[in-house]
Design an enzyme around this catalytic site. Structure first.
Site: not given
Ligand SMILES: O=C(O)c1ccccc1NCC(=O)[C@H](O)[C@H](O)COP(=O)(O)O
Length: 199
Positions: A9, A125
């Site tokens: 993502c 999440d």
């Molecule tokens: O990536 C962002 O900044 C974000 C902002 C608002 C809503 C969702 C967002 N990201 C979702 C994701 O990247 C993934 O689905 C997931 O949350 C994984 O995140 P991470 O803990 O950074 O691996």
């Protein structure tokens, strides 16, 4: 059991998309939620999505945006999936269902089964999505939902295999754990994550 579903993502550049696809990702995510270092516009997402083969799902990521905005951005970018991180209820999913896109419901709440809101995939999440902070999926209190669900929140190449084995997740999603700095992906980490996830 079929192969673990892996979504990468927060992609923003063509080379990073190419690396994720070549590494074997099943889905790639483009953040349309405002205020993130990963946020891109519809035109940029359309260019990135055009590099992605049919076999890989392209997903637009939203948080708390009006359904008309979600429709506009998905149509303009051509992404085939919609991932919702807000407090949207079942009626919101119903409103999007007719458009034939794969719907992903992201939540930090306990859920009994995937599909309760009409979503195709459930994403468990952390409360602060995209922050890279893990949540307590390893606790004795955690019970996995029925159906197709993805684990997300602070996963890294070093933690993803244990997370899958512990929770029995159908798939995984990552953003921060494959970045060298916030909002900047690291190709080597993307490859390492996909490989580690599938064991
Ligand atoms: O990536 C962002 O900044 C974000 C902002 C608002 C809503 C969702 C967002 N990201 C979702 C994701 O990247 C993934 O689905 C997931 O949350 C994984 O995140 P991470 O803990 O950074 O691996």
């Amino acid at each position: 059991m079929s192969e673990l579903f892996v979504k990468i993502c927060g992609l923003k550049t063509g080379p990073d998309v190419d690396v994720a696809v070549a590494a074997g990702a099943d889905a790639v995510g483009f953040v349309f939620a405002p205020g993130s270092p990963r946020t891109i516009g519809a035109d940029a997402a359309r260019e990135l999505a055009a590099r992605v083969p049919e076999s890989v799902l392209t997903v637009g990521v939203f948080r708390g945006q009006p359904v008309e905005e979600v429709r506009r951005l998905t149509e303009e970018s051509g992404v085939r999936g919609v991932q919702l991180h807000g407090d949207e209820g079942p009626e919101y999913y119903e409103a999007l269902r007719a458009e034939g896109r794969t719907l992903l419901r992201a939540t930090a709440e306990h859920v009994e089964r995937c599909g309760e809101y009409g979503e195709d995939l459930l994403l468990l999440d952390a409360p602060d999505p995209g922050s890279g902070k893990p949540w307590n999926w390893g606790s004795a209190q955690f019970t996995a939902p029925e159906g197709r669900w993805l684990l997300a929140g602070g996963l890294t190449p070093g933690s993803v295999r244990e997370a899958v084995e512990t929770t029995g997740a159908w798939g995984v999603d990552v953003s921060s754990g494959v970045e060298r700095e916030r909002g900047v992906k690291d190709p080597a980490l993307i490859r390492a994550f996909v490989e580690a996830a599938r064991g």
